[in-house]
Design a protein around this motif. Structure first.
Motif, mmCIF file in Angstrom:
data_model
loop_
_atom_site.group_PDB
_atom_site.id
_atom_site.type_symbol
_atom_site.label_atom_id
_atom_site.label_comp_id
_atom_site.label_asym_id
_atom_site.label_seq_id
_atom_site.Cartn_x
_atom_site.Cartn_y
_atom_site.Cartn_z
ATOM 1 N N PRO A 268 0.832 -1.222 0.000
ATOM 2 C CA PRO A 268 0.000 0.000 0.000
ATOM 3 C C PRO A 268 0.861 1.265 0.000
ATOM 4 O O PRO A 268 1.851 1.357 0.737
ATOM 5 N N TYR A 269 0.470 2.233 -0.837
ATOM 6 C CA TYR A 269 1.171 3.514 -0.898
ATOM 7 C C TYR A 269 0.144 4.637 -1.039
ATOM 8 O O TYR A 269 -0.964 4.428 -1.582
ATOM 9 N N LYS A 270 0.529 5.825 -0.569
ATOM 10 C CA LYS A 270 -0.277 7.005 -0.831
ATOM 11 C C LYS A 270 -0.099 7.399 -2.292
ATOM 12 O O LYS A 270 1.008 7.365 -2.822
ATOM 13 N N MET A 271 -1.204 7.787 -2.920
ATOM 14 C CA MET A 271 -1.124 8.166 -4.322
ATOM 15 C C MET A 271 -0.221 9.383 -4.504
ATOM 16 O O MET A 271 0.516 9.485 -5.494
ATOM 17 N N SER A 272 -0.223 10.297 -3.545
ATOM 18 C CA SER A 272 0.634 11.480 -3.654
ATOM 19 C C SER A 272 2.114 11.093 -3.656
ATOM 20 O O SER A 272 2.910 11.669 -4.409
ATOM 21 N N ASP A 273 2.472 10.105 -2.842
ATOM 22 C CA ASP A 273 3.869 9.645 -2.814
ATOM 23 C C ASP A 273 4.260 9.012 -4.138
ATOM 24 O O ASP A 273 5.385 9.187 -4.628
ATOM 25 N N LEU A 274 3.327 8.253 -4.734
ATOM 26 C CA LEU A 274 3.607 7.605 -6.017
ATOM 27 C C LEU A 274 3.801 8.647 -7.117
ATOM 28 O O LEU A 274 4.684 8.506 -7.973
ATOM 29 N N VAL A 275 2.965 9.677 -7.105
ATOM 30 C CA VAL A 275 3.084 10.734 -8.116
ATOM 31 C C VAL A 275 4.420 11.466 -7.966
ATOM 32 O O VAL A 275 5.120 11.736 -8.957
ATOM 33 N N GLU A 276 4.799 11.800 -6.736
ATOM 34 C CA GLU A 276 6.077 12.490 -6.510
ATOM 35 C C GLU A 276 7.258 11.625 -6.924
ATOM 36 O O GLU A 276 8.243 12.128 -7.506
ATOM 37 N N ALA A 277 7.187 10.304 -6.650
ATOM 38 C CA ALA A 277 8.258 9.398 -7.082
ATOM 39 C C ALA A 277 8.332 9.338 -8.603
ATOM 40 O O ALA A 277 9.430 9.240 -9.180
ATOM 41 N N SER A 278 7.174 9.374 -9.263
ATOM 42 C CA SER A 278 7.143 9.357 -10.735
ATOM 43 C C SER A 278 7.792 10.620 -11.293
ATOM 44 O O SER A 278 8.495 10.577 -12.315
ATOM 45 N N ILE A 279 7.568 11.755 -10.646
ATOM 46 C CA ILE A 279 8.185 13.015 -11.084
ATOM 47 C C ILE A 279 9.695 12.955 -10.898
ATOM 48 O O ILE A 279 10.470 13.436 -11.742
ATOM 49 N N ASP A 280 10.143 12.326 -9.800
ATOM 50 C CA ASP A 280 11.586 12.226 -9.535
ATOM 51 C C ASP A 280 12.317 11.472 -10.639
ATOM 52 O O ASP A 280 13.422 11.849 -11.044
ATOM 53 N N ILE A 281 11.695 10.358 -11.115
ATOM 54 C CA ILE A 281 12.391 9.554 -12.122
ATOM 55 C C ILE A 281 12.271 10.152 -13.527
ATOM 56 O O ILE A 281 12.793 9.587 -14.488
ATOM 57 N N LEU A 282 11.555 11.290 -13.653
ATOM 58 C CA LEU A 282 11.570 12.002 -14.938
ATOM 59 C C LEU A 282 12.956 12.576 -15.211
ATOM 60 O O LEU A 282 13.348 12.777 -16.360
ATOM 61 N N MET A 283 13.683 12.860 -14.101
ATOM 62 C CA MET A 283 15.046 13.403 -14.176
ATOM 63 C C MET A 283 15.091 14.676 -15.027
ATOM 64 O O MET A 283 15.791 14.756 -16.041
ATOM 65 N N VAL A 284 14.269 15.633 -14.618
ATOM 66 C CA VAL A 284 14.276 16.937 -15.279
ATOM 67 C C VAL A 284 14.658 17.990 -14.249
ATOM 68 O O VAL A 284 14.449 17.822 -13.041
ATOM 69 N N GLU A 285 15.212 19.092 -14.748
ATOM 70 C CA GLU A 285 15.570 20.180 -13.860
ATOM 71 C C GLU A 285 14.330 20.985 -13.513
ATOM 72 O O GLU A 285 13.470 21.236 -14.365
ATOM 73 N N ASN A 286 14.244 21.409 -12.269
ATOM 74 C CA ASN A 286 13.101 22.184 -11.783
ATOM 75 C C ASN A 286 11.759 21.528 -12.151
ATOM 76 O O ASN A 286 10.973 22.082 -12.926
ATOM 77 N N PRO A 287 11.493 20.336 -11.636
ATOM 78 C CA PRO A 287 10.244 19.646 -11.994
ATOM 79 C C PRO A 287 8.987 20.404 -11.586
ATOM 80 O O PRO A 287 7.952 20.283 -12.249
ATOM 81 N N GLU A 288 9.080 21.255 -10.527
ATOM 82 C CA GLU A 288 7.898 22.013 -10.100
ATOM 83 C C GLU A 288 7.473 23.020 -11.167
ATOM 84 O O GLU A 288 6.324 23.481 -11.201
ATOM 85 N N ARG A 289 8.413 23.374 -12.065
ATOM 86 C CA ARG A 289 8.093 24.276 -13.173
ATOM 87 C C ARG A 289 7.257 23.568 -14.235
ATOM 88 O O ARG A 289 6.467 24.210 -14.931
ATOM 89 N N LEU A 290 7.421 22.243 -14.336
ATOM 90 C CA LEU A 290 6.738 21.468 -15.381
ATOM 91 C C LEU A 290 5.474 20.771 -14.875
ATOM 92 O O LEU A 290 4.536 20.564 -15.641
ATOM 93 N N VAL A 291 5.461 20.386 -13.596
ATOM 94 C CA VAL A 291 4.351 19.589 -13.063
ATOM 95 C C VAL A 291 3.789 20.250 -11.816
ATOM 96 O O VAL A 291 4.535 20.607 -10.897
ATOM 97 N N THR A 292 2.472 20.424 -11.800
ATOM 98 C CA THR A 292 1.764 20.941 -10.634
ATOM 99 C C THR A 292 0.862 19.833 -10.069
ATOM 100 O O THR A 292 0.097 19.214 -10.824
ATOM 101 N N ILE A 293 0.980 19.605 -8.769
ATOM 102 C CA ILE A 293 0.167 18.574 -8.123
ATOM 103 C C ILE A 293 -0.948 19.235 -7.325
ATOM 104 O O ILE A 293 -0.689 20.113 -6.489
ATOM 105 N N GLU A 294 -2.187 18.850 -7.580
ATOM 106 C CA GLU A 294 -3.342 19.332 -6.822
ATOM 107 C C GLU A 294 -3.975 18.140 -6.110
ATOM 108 O O GLU A 294 -4.478 17.213 -6.768
ATOM 109 N N ILE A 295 -3.935 18.155 -4.796
ATOM 110 C CA ILE A 295 -4.486 17.037 -4.011
ATOM 111 C C ILE A 295 -5.851 17.442 -3.455
ATOM 112 O O ILE A 295 -5.948 18.251 -2.532
ATOM 113 N N LYS A 296 -6.914 16.908 -4.062
ATOM 114 C CA LYS A 296 -8.266 17.147 -3.554
ATOM 115 C C LYS A 296 -8.548 16.218 -2.368
ATOM 116 O O LYS A 296 -9.064 16.636 -1.343
ATOM 117 N N LYS A 297 -8.207 14.941 -2.546
ATOM 118 C CA LYS A 297 -8.347 13.960 -1.468
ATOM 119 C C LYS A 297 -7.391 12.813 -1.749
ATOM 120 O O LYS A 297 -7.576 12.050 -2.692
#
Length: 396
Positions: A268-297
């Motif tokens: 079991p994993y939190k979906m937010s943790d999985l999304v952040e891990a997926s962004i990490d393995i994109l290996m891009v500079e300044n990922p927050e510039r490219l991807v915005t995460i909105e957590i409703k629930k």
């Protein structure tokens, strides 16, 4: 609901055969009994006529004749009184009547010359020959049924081996030394399994050899990049070689997925943790510039971490690559995730992009195929819709 299988059809055929055989046996026994009753009734009438004619001539009852017909004269007065009362109570006290009294077939002859009660001791014969014949036929049918069912047993074994094969186990053998159609099918399937196993092994060997050979120049390139005097260039080259190394590892995972040779490590994993891990393995500079995460629930999902993050990474990578503003929004809702980017709508239905190496103006060939394969393993669905200039991919 009745399952339309070969075994059930055989069971149905033999069940109908047994029912027909039993019906035929019962019908034949009833027919014999009816013929006996008909013959017995005719014999009793003939006896009554003979006794009357004989009495008119001699004034006596021919007991010897009765004995020859297996009929006896009831002489006991007590029995006669009881039998006479019985016939009167049943309304059968007539000139001639036949009825059963205490399991005895009684004949009443009551005319102007005499009154007699006779016991007919003739019984229907036990159908020994018919029972023997029907028993032999029944044993033959049962033997035939067991023989056919036994001959279908290899088919059940072949079914289980095919099921095992479909689950990814290639180390099976279904060859048969018998000489029937099932054995022919089993041998052909065994030959196909052998060919597929050899093909997969050669493919795996080929891919692993390529990936192994690529590792060497990548390692040398990383080593050479460390010798660069410019720190910025060194970091950039180091990032490129890290990316290449990561891609090779991903190719190895993809090879295992497509060959069904991957054991899931579900946790079991939190979906937010999985999304952040997926962004990490994109290996891009300044990922927050490219991807915005909105957590409703946020919610918990049970997945294989490496595979699921690889699927999400491919979705994010495609979304960034084909967006007009190079930006992606990831919405985590109550029971699903939405990956949203501004871009043109897909030219074809989403199902067409599930095919490997699909080519179109908007790309999305192998990446979507990999995503779909991973989500299928996790029993998840990939959805798509286009709203207000946005492509929205849904993982549910």
């Amino acid at each position: 609901m009745f399952k339309d299988s070969l075994r059930n059809k055989i069971n149905l055929v033999f069940s109908i055969t047994l029912v027909l055989l039993a019906s035929l046996f019962i019908a034949s026994v009833k027919y014999d009994h009816a013929k006996f009753e008909e013959h017995n009734a005719a014999q009793e009438r003939a006896i009554a006529h003979y006794l009357y004619d004989y009495y008119l001539k001699t004034g006596k009852i021919d007991k010897a004749y009765l004995e020859s017909q297996n009929v006896s004269l009831i002489t006991d007065k007590g029995d006669v009184v009881q039998i006479e009362r019985y016939f009167k109570e049943k309304g059968k006290y007539k000139k001639y009547a036949v009825d059963t009294y205490r399991l005895q077939r009684i004949i009443l002859i009551n005319n102007d010359r005499f009154k007699l009660f006779l016991e007919n001791r003739n019984k229907p014969r036990y159908p020994v020959k018919r029972i023997i014949v029907f028993s032999i036929v029944l044993m033959f049918i049962l033997f035939l049924y067991l023989w056919i069912v036994q001959s279908l047993k290899p088919l059940s074994e072949l079914k289980e081996k095919i099921k095992t094969f479909s689950e990814g186990n290639l180390d099976i053998s279904c060859s048969s030394d018998k000489d029937d159609e099932i054995a022919e099918v089993a041998n052909e399937f065994d030959h196909a399994v052998t060919m597929i196993r050899e093909l997969l092994q050669s493919r795996q060997l080929f891919l692993r050899a390529i990936m192994h050979e690529l590792k060497t120049p990548i390692a040398k390139g990383r080593l050479m990049s460390e010798m660069l005097p410019d720190e910025k260039s060194k970091a950039r080259m180091h990032s490129i070689f890290e990316r290449l190394n990561l891609l090779i590892d991903e190719f190895a995972k993809i090879e295992k997925i497509t060959s069904k040779n991957f054991k899931l490590n579900i946790k079991p994993y939190k979906m937010s943790d999985l999304v952040e891990a997926s962004i990490d393995i994109l290996m891009v500079e300044n990922p927050e510039r490219l991807v915005t995460i909105e957590i409703k629930k946020d919610y918990i999902v049970k997945v294989d971490f490496e595979l699921f993050t690889l699927a999400m990474k491919n979705l994010l990578d495609n979304a960034i690559k084909y967006s007009t503003d190079k930006h992606v929004t990831v919405k985590i809702l109550e029971d699903h995730v939405e990956i949203i980017n501004k871009a043109e709508a897909l030219k074809e239905p989403l199902e067409n992009y599930f095919k490997p190496f699909h080519t179109s103006k908007s790309g999305l060939g192998l990446g979507i195929y990999i995503v779909k394969s991973i989500l299928d393993i996790h029993h998840m669905e990939l959805g798509y819709r286009y709203e207000e200039g946005n492509n929205i991919f849904t993982v549910r």
